[in-house]
Design a protein around this motif. Structure first.
Motif, PDB file in Angstrom:
ATOM      1  N   LEU A 121       7.056  -0.444   6.454  1.00  0.00           N
ATOM      2  CA  LEU A 121       5.566  -0.076   6.195  1.00  0.00           C
ATOM      3  C   LEU A 121       4.897   0.183   7.389  1.00  0.00           C
ATOM      4  O   LEU A 121       3.543   0.327   7.373  1.00  0.00           O
ATOM      5  CB  LEU A 121       5.165  -1.189   5.399  1.00  0.00           C
ATOM      6  CG  LEU A 121       5.960  -1.430   3.946  1.00  0.00           C
ATOM      7  CD1 LEU A 121       5.460  -2.872   3.570  1.00  0.00           C
ATOM      8  CD2 LEU A 121       5.413  -0.422   2.975  1.00  0.00           C
ATOM      9  N   GLU A 122       5.275  -0.300   8.333  1.00  0.00           N
ATOM     10  CA  GLU A 122       4.586  -0.501   9.789  1.00  0.00           C
ATOM     11  C   GLU A 122       3.944   0.751  10.498  1.00  0.00           C
ATOM     12  O   GLU A 122       3.115   1.032  11.213  1.00  0.00           O
ATOM     13  CB  GLU A 122       5.358  -1.594  10.699  1.00  0.00           C
ATOM     14  CG  GLU A 122       5.422  -2.785  10.378  1.00  0.00           C
ATOM     15  CD  GLU A 122       6.093  -3.653  11.385  1.00  0.00           C
ATOM     16  OE1 GLU A 122       6.865  -3.107  12.081  1.00  0.00           O
ATOM     17  OE2 GLU A 122       5.710  -5.045  11.159  1.00  0.00           O
ATOM     18  N   SER A 123       4.627   1.880  10.231  1.00  0.00           N
ATOM     19  CA  SER A 123       4.107   3.150  10.778  1.00  0.00           C
ATOM     20  C   SER A 123       2.872   3.770  10.379  1.00  0.00           C
ATOM     21  O   SER A 123       1.901   4.414  10.764  1.00  0.00           O
ATOM     22  CB  SER A 123       5.296   4.033  11.313  1.00  0.00           C
ATOM     23  OG  SER A 123       5.807   4.381   9.987  1.00  0.00           O
ATOM     24  N   ASP A 124       3.038   3.989   8.605  1.00  0.00           N
ATOM     25  CA  ASP A 124       2.126   4.542   8.166  1.00  0.00           C
ATOM     26  C   ASP A 124       2.132   3.733   6.708  1.00  0.00           C
ATOM     27  O   ASP A 124       2.726   4.488   5.615  1.00  0.00           O
ATOM     28  CB  ASP A 124       2.385   6.090   7.961  1.00  0.00           C
ATOM     29  CG  ASP A 124       1.150   6.796   7.487  1.00  0.00           C
ATOM     30  OD1 ASP A 124       0.315   6.139   6.761  1.00  0.00           O
ATOM     31  OD2 ASP A 124       1.274   8.059   7.730  1.00  0.00           O
ATOM     32  N   TYR A 125       1.249   2.831   6.766  1.00  0.00           N
ATOM     33  CA  TYR A 125       1.217   1.989   5.249  1.00  0.00           C
ATOM     34  C   TYR A 125       0.932   2.571   4.217  1.00  0.00           C
ATOM     35  O   TYR A 125       1.674   2.760   2.930  1.00  0.00           O
ATOM     36  CB  TYR A 125       0.589   0.725   5.636  1.00  0.00           C
ATOM     37  CG  TYR A 125       0.424  -0.129   4.384  1.00  0.00           C
ATOM     38  CD1 TYR A 125       1.389  -1.209   4.112  1.00  0.00           C
ATOM     39  CD2 TYR A 125      -0.443   0.004   3.229  1.00  0.00           C
ATOM     40  CE1 TYR A 125       1.335  -2.253   3.089  1.00  0.00           C
ATOM     41  CE2 TYR A 125      -0.387  -0.811   2.314  1.00  0.00           C
ATOM     42  CZ  TYR A 125       0.350  -1.864   2.085  1.00  0.00           C
ATOM     43  OH  TYR A 125       0.437  -2.782   1.014  1.00  0.00           O
ATOM     44  N   VAL A 126       0.053   3.379   4.154  1.00  0.00           N
ATOM     45  CA  VAL A 126      -0.581   4.100   3.013  1.00  0.00           C
ATOM     46  C   VAL A 126       0.342   5.114   2.440  1.00  0.00           C
ATOM     47  O   VAL A 126       0.524   5.127   1.189  1.00  0.00           O
ATOM     48  CB  VAL A 126      -2.100   5.017   3.322  1.00  0.00           C
ATOM     49  CG1 VAL A 126      -2.513   5.776   2.053  1.00  0.00           C
ATOM     50  CG2 VAL A 126      -3.063   3.792   3.558  1.00  0.00           C
ATOM     51  N   ARG A 127       0.832   6.047   3.159  1.00  0.00           N
ATOM     52  CA  ARG A 127       1.875   7.046   2.756  1.00  0.00           C
ATOM     53  C   ARG A 127       3.080   6.447   2.260  1.00  0.00           C
ATOM     54  O   ARG A 127       3.289   6.763   1.011  1.00  0.00           O
ATOM     55  CB  ARG A 127       2.239   8.042   4.074  1.00  0.00           C
ATOM     56  CG  ARG A 127       2.991   8.914   3.889  1.00  0.00           C
ATOM     57  CD  ARG A 127       3.542   9.990   5.101  1.00  0.00           C
ATOM     58  NE  ARG A 127       4.203  10.996   4.819  1.00  0.00           N
ATOM     59  CZ  ARG A 127       5.154  11.045   5.719  1.00  0.00           C
ATOM     60  NH1 ARG A 127       5.286  10.664   6.857  1.00  0.00           N
ATOM     61  NH2 ARG A 127       6.052  12.237   5.365  1.00  0.00           N
ATOM     62  N   VAL A 128       3.610   5.286   2.760  1.00  0.00           N
ATOM     63  CA  VAL A 128       4.743   4.762   2.221  1.00  0.00           C
ATOM     64  C   VAL A 128       4.570   4.115   0.950  1.00  0.00           C
ATOM     65  O   VAL A 128       5.580   4.010  -0.041  1.00  0.00           O
ATOM     66  CB  VAL A 128       5.402   3.916   3.302  1.00  0.00           C
ATOM     67  CG1 VAL A 128       6.935   3.191   2.915  1.00  0.00           C
ATOM     68  CG2 VAL A 128       5.832   4.283   4.465  1.00  0.00           C
ATOM     69  N   ARG A 129       3.624   3.387   0.907  1.00  0.00           N
ATOM     70  CA  ARG A 129       3.105   2.795  -0.350  1.00  0.00           C
ATOM     71  C   ARG A 129       2.782   3.678  -1.305  1.00  0.00           C
ATOM     72  O   ARG A 129       2.972   3.392  -2.637  1.00  0.00           O
ATOM     73  CB  ARG A 129       2.012   1.826  -0.173  1.00  0.00           C
ATOM     74  CG  ARG A 129       2.322   0.327   0.323  1.00  0.00           C
ATOM     75  CD  ARG A 129       3.017  -0.468  -0.724  1.00  0.00           C
ATOM     76  NE  ARG A 129       3.273  -1.820  -0.411  1.00  0.00           N
ATOM     77  CZ  ARG A 129       4.281  -2.364  -0.306  1.00  0.00           C
ATOM     78  NH1 ARG A 129       5.401  -1.952  -0.810  1.00  0.00           N
ATOM     79  NH2 ARG A 129       4.496  -3.771  -0.256  1.00  0.00           N
ATOM     80  N   SER A 130       2.255   4.831  -1.139  1.00  0.00           N
ATOM     81  CA  SER A 130       1.732   5.961  -2.154  1.00  0.00           C
ATOM     82  C   SER A 130       3.344   6.439  -2.768  1.00  0.00           C
ATOM     83  O   SER A 130       3.390   6.840  -3.671  1.00  0.00           O
ATOM     84  CB  SER A 130       0.850   6.923  -1.356  1.00  0.00           C
ATOM     85  OG  SER A 130      -0.119   6.485  -1.155  1.00  0.00           O
ATOM     86  N   LEU A 131       4.221   6.675  -1.586  1.00  0.00           N
ATOM     87  CA  LEU A 131       5.608   6.957  -2.014  1.00  0.00           C
ATOM     88  C   LEU A 131       6.284   6.168  -3.136  1.00  0.00           C
ATOM     89  O   LEU A 131       6.684   6.619  -4.053  1.00  0.00           O
ATOM     90  CB  LEU A 131       6.358   7.240  -0.785  1.00  0.00           C
ATOM     91  CG  LEU A 131       7.957   7.412  -1.158  1.00  0.00           C
ATOM     92  CD1 LEU A 131       8.077   8.955  -1.793  1.00  0.00           C
ATOM     93  CD2 LEU A 131       8.735   7.308   0.301  1.00  0.00           C
ATOM     94  N   GLU A 132       6.095   4.955  -2.850  1.00  0.00           N
ATOM     95  CA  GLU A 132       6.535   3.992  -3.795  1.00  0.00           C
ATOM     96  C   GLU A 132       5.942   4.070  -5.031  1.00  0.00           C
ATOM     97  O   GLU A 132       6.550   3.908  -6.146  1.00  0.00           O
ATOM     98  CB  GLU A 132       6.573   2.459  -3.075  1.00  0.00           C
ATOM     99  CG  GLU A 132       7.093   1.671  -4.047  1.00  0.00           C
ATOM    100  CD  GLU A 132       7.217   0.062  -3.228  1.00  0.00           C
ATOM    101  OE1 GLU A 132       7.886  -0.634  -3.828  1.00  0.00           O
ATOM    102  OE2 GLU A 132       6.562  -0.031  -2.142  1.00  0.00           O
ATOM    103  N   ALA A 133       4.487   4.276  -5.127  1.00  0.00           N
ATOM    104  CA  ALA A 133       3.835   4.274  -6.492  1.00  0.00           C
ATOM    105  C   ALA A 133       4.277   5.563  -7.233  1.00  0.00           C
ATOM    106  O   ALA A 133       4.463   5.289  -8.322  1.00  0.00           O
ATOM    107  CB  ALA A 133       2.356   4.358  -6.253  1.00  0.00           C
TER     108      ALA A 133
END
Length: 318
Positions: A135-147
């Motif tokens: 999560l540390e480099s691009d939180y929004v992108r990775v959390r959006s991927l998870e969603a």
């Protein structure tokens, strides 16, 4: 002056575009160097800093905690380090909570702590398969991927990424979709020289700093990963597949357009395509490629932009 740059990735490459003359750099530092030189300067391993007297080390890496600890172990004073990505970290303002733990008990404080305070966590994050480092480099992108992966559910189809670089985002796809085949398309040795004519030297050279072996080693479920090496679309080798999720991250216009032409028609209904760098002023070819592809379709495609670091457009197949 002894000036070092810790890192040989994209952030290190971008320093020249920001005005740093590579000739001023004594050496670049990398724990796993791909080559002996970067931007014409030597590349050394961290342990080779021992016995040297750096005046300044520019840390062009998001792994700030690891690098700070490594530098301390090597006897490098903390004031010699300047962290270029320090603001990317998901820092906890309650990092020093000894007094609260003494009053209320350490076990209770651990239960009450919120680990990330840059953004509030979604309620389902407690069941996340991701690790903090993801999560540390691009939180929004990775959390959006998870969603999106949760939304995909039991849809048929494989997953794919075109433009893998070092495999950071691909490892998240592999972790979140462990039962799906993941096709990874890349030269694994940088861009096509013809397409990068006129691009900044640091940008081009940084993307050569990868390998098939390094990417494979990063995958949590390597048995589900198929590495498709070579220039796209020739690297397809006749592959015909349907996809539930695709990441396009090739930075440049013609390669992005080629990816859209192949992958979007092969998305299953309800599938998603992440078009990375769509909002990046430094990479305008990505948005141009999408506009060109929409002109071929004769319509605007269903898409939602998200506010990650370089701007991702999420396309959904209906």
């Amino acid at each position: 002056m002894e000036l070092y740059v810790w890192g040989t990735g994209c952030s290190a490459g971008e320093l020249t575009a920001q005005g740093l003359d590579a000739a001023r750099v004594t050496a670049f530092v990398d724990s796993s160097p791909v080559g002996e030189r970067f931007l014409g300067r030597p590349v050394i391993r961290p342990e080779e800093l021992a016995g040297r007297s750096p005046d300044l080390i520019l840390v062009a890496s998001a792994h700030s905690d690891e690098i700070a600890a490594r530098a301390e172990a090597l006897g490098i004073p903390a004031d010699k380090l300047f962290f270029l990505k320090n603001n990317w970290r998901l820092q906890d303002r309650n990092s020093d909570y000894a007094a609260a733990a003494a009053l209320l008990g350490g076990a209770l404080i651990e239960r009450l702590r919120v680990p990330h305070r840059v953004v509030r966590e979604p309620l389902w994050a407690a069941d996340s398969a991701l690790e903090t480092k993801d999560l540390e480099s691009d939180y929004v992108r990775v959390r959006s991927l998870e969603a999106v992966c949760r939304q995909i559910g039991d849809l048929p189809g494989a997953a794919a990424e075109l433009g893998v670089y070092r495999g950071a985002f691909a490892s998240c796809i592999n972790r979140l979709l462990p039962e799906r085949t993941l096709y990874l398309f890349d030269t694994f040795e940088g861009f096509d020289r013809q397409e990068t004519a006129g691009e900044a030297a640091g940008f081009v050279e940084a993307h050569r700093n990868t390998s098939v072996e390094a990417v494979r080693a990063r995958m949590p479920h390597p048995e589900r990963v198929v590495l498709m090496r070579g220039l796209f679309p020739a690297s397809l080798n006749g592959l015909e597949e349907r996809f539930a999720f695709v990441s396009l991250d090739v930075d440049l216009e013609e390669s992005t357009l080629a990816g859209l032409r192949y992958f979007y028609p092969r998305l299953v209904p309800g599938g998603y395509l992440f078009l990375h760098d769509h909002g990046s002023p430094a990479l305008p070819g990505v948005e141009r490629a999408l506009r060109r592809y929409e002109q071929e379709w004769g319509m605007r495609l269903p898409a939602v932009p998200i506010c990650d670091i370089n701007g991702t457009m999420i396309l959904c197949k209906v």
